[in-house]
Design a protein around this motif. Structure first.
Motif, mmCIF file in Angstrom:
data_model
loop_
_atom_site.group_PDB
_atom_site.id
_atom_site.type_symbol
_atom_site.label_atom_id
_atom_site.label_comp_id
_atom_site.label_asym_id
_atom_site.label_seq_id
_atom_site.Cartn_x
_atom_site.Cartn_y
_atom_site.Cartn_z
ATOM 1 N N GLY A 1 34.847 53.238 29.606
ATOM 2 C CA GLY A 1 34.704 53.733 30.978
ATOM 3 C C GLY A 1 34.960 52.684 32.046
ATOM 4 N N ALA A 2 35.142 51.422 31.654
ATOM 5 C CA ALA A 2 35.414 50.368 32.642
ATOM 6 C C ALA A 2 36.845 50.509 33.143
ATOM 7 C CB ALA A 2 35.216 48.994 32.019
ATOM 8 N N GLU B 1 27.022 47.105 32.524
ATOM 9 C CA GLU B 1 27.986 48.200 32.535
ATOM 10 C C GLU B 1 28.863 48.074 33.775
ATOM 11 O OE1 GLU B 1 28.539 50.351 30.063
ATOM 12 O OE2 GLU B 1 26.983 49.263 28.989
ATOM 13 N N GLY B 2 30.088 48.524 33.666
ATOM 14 C CA GLY B 2 31.012 48.486 34.785
ATOM 15 C C GLY B 2 32.126 47.496 34.537
ATOM 16 N N GLY B 3 33.241 47.700 35.186
ATOM 17 C CA GLY B 3 34.424 46.906 34.930
ATOM 18 C C GLY B 3 34.375 45.473 35.410
ATOM 19 N N PHE B 4 34.262 45.282 36.710
ATOM 20 C CA PHE B 4 34.350 43.940 37.256
ATOM 21 C C PHE B 4 33.216 43.042 36.756
ATOM 22 C CE2 PHE B 4 33.528 40.667 40.457
ATOM 23 C CZ PHE B 4 34.776 40.051 40.490
ATOM 24 N N LEU C 1 39.860 43.208 34.164
ATOM 25 C CA LEU C 1 40.832 42.113 34.125
ATOM 26 C C LEU C 1 40.584 41.122 35.262
ATOM 27 C CD1 LEU C 1 43.489 40.885 32.986
ATOM 28 C CD2 LEU C 1 44.710 42.395 34.550
ATOM 29 N N ALA C 2 40.336 41.621 36.452
ATOM 30 C CA ALA C 2 40.049 40.743 37.592
ATOM 31 C C ALA C 2 38.787 39.929 37.341
ATOM 32 C CB ALA C 2 39.904 41.560 38.874
#
Length: 191
Positions: A138-139, A28-31, A145-146
């Motif tokens: 939720g990201a 979970e999480g964006g990066f 993207l990074a």
């Protein structure tokens, strides 16, 4: 064991392993999710490494521009997904990219920059669309993207490093790697 024997053994194990598509197992999480997505999918991993590998034998301009074509296609594809647009045949395009990249390597094909860049960009459009469509709820868009941009460039550069090592070896080794990648692409398409 010689380096080339180790390389072929690793490639054979990768192609024989269970198909680990990039659709599950994300943290979970964006990066972190963005970083792991290209690395957890065998189809993504093989395509990006193959493009880096293939780029080594291209003209200096194409070789230098390949990372930009890769990232440009990825971002464009992800942007289409984030914009809610549809892209038919995404999985087919992804597996086809592995198959065609393998054939390009096996045949030692050299393409003009306009043709090679368009092909790489089109391949990555499908990969980017899949990455964009599978961004966890939720990201943070920028962090995701990074993450997938860094992973994509890293995989492509590892492929380029392997391709550079193969330049010093007999071209039959490169042809063999390309053949294995083409077989992997055909397997992924049939699975």
């Amino acid at each position: 064991m010689k380096f080339t024997t180790k390389l072929f053994t690793a490639a054979a194990l990768l192609t024989a392993s269970a198909t680990a598509m990039a659709h599950s197992g994300h943290a979970e999480g964006g990066f972190t999710s963005g970083l792991l997505h290209p690395m957890l999918g065998l189809d993504h991993l093989l395509a990006m490494a193959a493009i880096g590998f293939w780029s080594v034998r291209q003209s200096r301009h194409m070789k230098n521009a390949t990372p930009a074509f890769v990232i440009g296609g990825m971002i464009l594809g992800a942007t289409l997904a984030w914009g809610g647009l549809s892209l038919p045949g995404v999985e087919t395009g992804i597996t086809f990219s592995v198959l065609v990249a393998g054939i390009l390597i096996a045949t030692l094909a050299k393409l003009p920059t306009a043709v090679g860049g368009t092909l790489v960009g089109a391949f990555m459009l499908f990969h980017g669309f899949a990455h964009g469509a599978e961004m966890p709820a939720g990201a943070t868009l920028a962090a995701y993207l990074a993450g997938f941009s860094i992973a994509t460039l890293a995989i492509t550069m590892v492929g380029r490093g392997l391709g550079s090592l193969m330049l010093k070896a007999d071209s039959r080794f490169s042809r063999g790697v390309g053949g294995l990648l083409a077989v992997a692409g055909a397997y992924l398409a049939a699975a």
